[in-house]
Scaffold this motif. Sequence first.
Motif, PDB file in Angstrom:
ATOM      1  N   ARG A  90       7.991  29.919 -11.013  1.00  0.00           N
ATOM      2  CA  ARG A  90       8.600  29.789 -12.342  1.00  0.00           C
ATOM      3  C   ARG A  90       7.534  29.587 -13.421  1.00  0.00           C
ATOM      4  O   ARG A  90       7.629  30.125 -14.514  1.00  0.00           O
ATOM      5  CB  ARG A  90       9.574  28.609 -12.367  1.00  0.00           C
ATOM      6  N   VAL A 129      15.391  26.952 -10.197  1.00  0.00           N
ATOM      7  CA  VAL A 129      16.267  27.985  -9.656  1.00  0.00           C
ATOM      8  C   VAL A 129      17.053  28.656 -10.776  1.00  0.00           C
ATOM      9  O   VAL A 129      17.166  29.887 -10.822  1.00  0.00           O
ATOM     10  CB  VAL A 129      17.215  27.385  -8.593  1.00  0.00           C
ATOM     11  N   ALA A 130      17.598  27.867 -11.696  1.00  0.00           N
ATOM     12  CA  ALA A 130      18.374  28.433 -12.799  1.00  0.00           C
ATOM     13  C   ALA A 130      17.532  29.385 -13.639  1.00  0.00           C
ATOM     14  O   ALA A 130      17.988  30.461 -14.036  1.00  0.00           O
ATOM     15  CB  ALA A 130      18.937  27.305 -13.667  1.00  0.00           C
ATOM     16  N   ARG A 133      16.848  32.605 -11.700  1.00  0.00           N
ATOM     17  CA  ARG A 133      18.053  33.455 -11.649  1.00  0.00           C
ATOM     18  C   ARG A 133      18.221  34.259 -12.940  1.00  0.00           C
ATOM     19  O   ARG A 133      18.793  35.340 -12.926  1.00  0.00           O
ATOM     20  CB  ARG A 133      19.295  32.609 -11.428  1.00  0.00           C
ATOM     21  N   ARG A 134      17.750  33.705 -14.053  1.00  0.00           N
ATOM     22  CA  ARG A 134      17.875  34.413 -15.334  1.00  0.00           C
ATOM     23  C   ARG A 134      16.841  35.514 -15.487  1.00  0.00           C
ATOM     24  O   ARG A 134      16.925  36.335 -16.405  1.00  0.00           O
ATOM     25  CB  ARG A 134      17.748  33.415 -16.490  1.00  0.00           C
ATOM     26  N   ASP A 135      15.852  35.536 -14.611  1.00  0.00           N
ATOM     27  CA  ASP A 135      14.753  36.492 -14.701  1.00  0.00           C
ATOM     28  C   ASP A 135      15.146  37.785 -13.990  1.00  0.00           C
ATOM     29  O   ASP A 135      15.379  37.793 -12.793  1.00  0.00           O
ATOM     30  CB  ASP A 135      13.506  35.878 -14.051  1.00  0.00           C
ATOM     31  N   ASP A 136      15.202  38.898 -14.712  1.00  0.00           N
ATOM     32  CA  ASP A 136      15.565  40.182 -14.111  1.00  0.00           C
ATOM     33  C   ASP A 136      14.579  40.622 -13.040  1.00  0.00           C
ATOM     34  O   ASP A 136      14.857  41.500 -12.246  1.00  0.00           O
ATOM     35  CB  ASP A 136      15.646  41.276 -15.183  1.00  0.00           C
ATOM     36  N   CYS A 138      13.729  38.892 -10.610  1.00  0.00           N
ATOM     37  CA  CYS A 138      14.220  38.317  -9.340  1.00  0.00           C
ATOM     38  C   CYS A 138      15.681  38.717  -9.149  1.00  0.00           C
ATOM     39  O   CYS A 138      16.588  37.944  -9.451  1.00  0.00           O
ATOM     40  CB  CYS A 138      14.089  36.797  -9.342  1.00  0.00           C
ATOM     41  N   PHE A 141      18.615  36.195  -4.972  1.00  0.00           N
ATOM     42  CA  PHE A 141      18.231  34.837  -4.623  1.00  0.00           C
ATOM     43  C   PHE A 141      19.065  34.461  -3.427  1.00  0.00           C
ATOM     44  O   PHE A 141      20.271  34.310  -3.514  1.00  0.00           O
ATOM     45  CB  PHE A 141      18.522  33.893  -5.798  1.00  0.00           C
ATOM     46  N   ASP A 143      20.635  32.266  -1.151  1.00  0.00           N
ATOM     47  CA  ASP A 143      21.024  30.881  -0.872  1.00  0.00           C
ATOM     48  C   ASP A 143      22.534  30.805  -0.692  1.00  0.00           C
ATOM     49  O   ASP A 143      23.212  30.012  -1.308  1.00  0.00           O
ATOM     50  CB  ASP A 143      20.542  29.937  -1.965  1.00  0.00           C
ATOM     51  N   GLU A 178      19.234  42.223   1.879  1.00  0.00           N
ATOM     52  CA  GLU A 178      18.919  41.948   0.476  1.00  0.00           C
ATOM     53  C   GLU A 178      17.714  42.780   0.038  1.00  0.00           C
ATOM     54  O   GLU A 178      17.675  43.313  -1.060  1.00  0.00           O
ATOM     55  CB  GLU A 178      18.617  40.456   0.282  1.00  0.00           C
ATOM     56  N   SER A 182      17.832  45.565  -2.869  1.00  0.00           N
ATOM     57  CA  SER A 182      16.954  45.459  -4.030  1.00  0.00           C
ATOM     58  C   SER A 182      16.107  46.712  -4.197  1.00  0.00           C
ATOM     59  O   SER A 182      15.885  47.189  -5.309  1.00  0.00           O
ATOM     60  CB  SER A 182      16.052  44.237  -3.890  1.00  0.00           C
TER      61      SER A 182
END
Length: 198
Positions: A90, A129-130, A133-136, A138, A141, A143, A178, A182
């Motif tokens: 991050r 993590v939040a 998750r907002r990052d295109d 990635c 995720f 979990d 996954e 992707s």
Amino acid sequence: ATVVVGVTGGVAAFKAVSVVRELMRAGHDVRVAATPASLNFVGPSTWAGLTGAPAVVDVFGAGAEHVELARAADLVLVVPATADALARIRAGMADDMVALTVLASPAPVVIAPAMHSAMWTSPATASNVAELRRDDHCPAFVDESPFPFDRHCRKPLAEDHGECILGGNHLCAVHVDEADASLAVFNARKALGKTPMF
């Protein structure tokens, strides 16, 4: 496709061996980037034997290998991603091969976290993590279980969920699926002439 598997220093590192094996069986060219701490769990000879190439560990190795590995990747899969690894990714850190590869690669990233339940539920990890998750960059995720990486956490104490680790081969398949999904998204965006995942 070329998949770079980034292995960080948690007890779940030994399960990355199965993920690498399954990716290779699926026909992918797999390279391993490893943190020095991860070698306490899985040694370099294991990765060399599985993939036919040594794991890349030293950021300060010969030449620009760290950048070349990042450029070669069609997908970066971080498995396991410890709490420390999530924070470093991050923050855009670049002093270990896993974080550096994520930072330098234009490829999509799949993150599979694994850590003690107390670390997973901490506000700091939740914030990391939040943000990820907002990052295109990635797109996936992994979990899907109540605690990362496993439905079968060891419980050394009644009130302690213990170390959450990748359960069985059925969950290895989740990470391979996954990765394939992707890659499909990534290749579709390239075919449409869009900048991949940014």
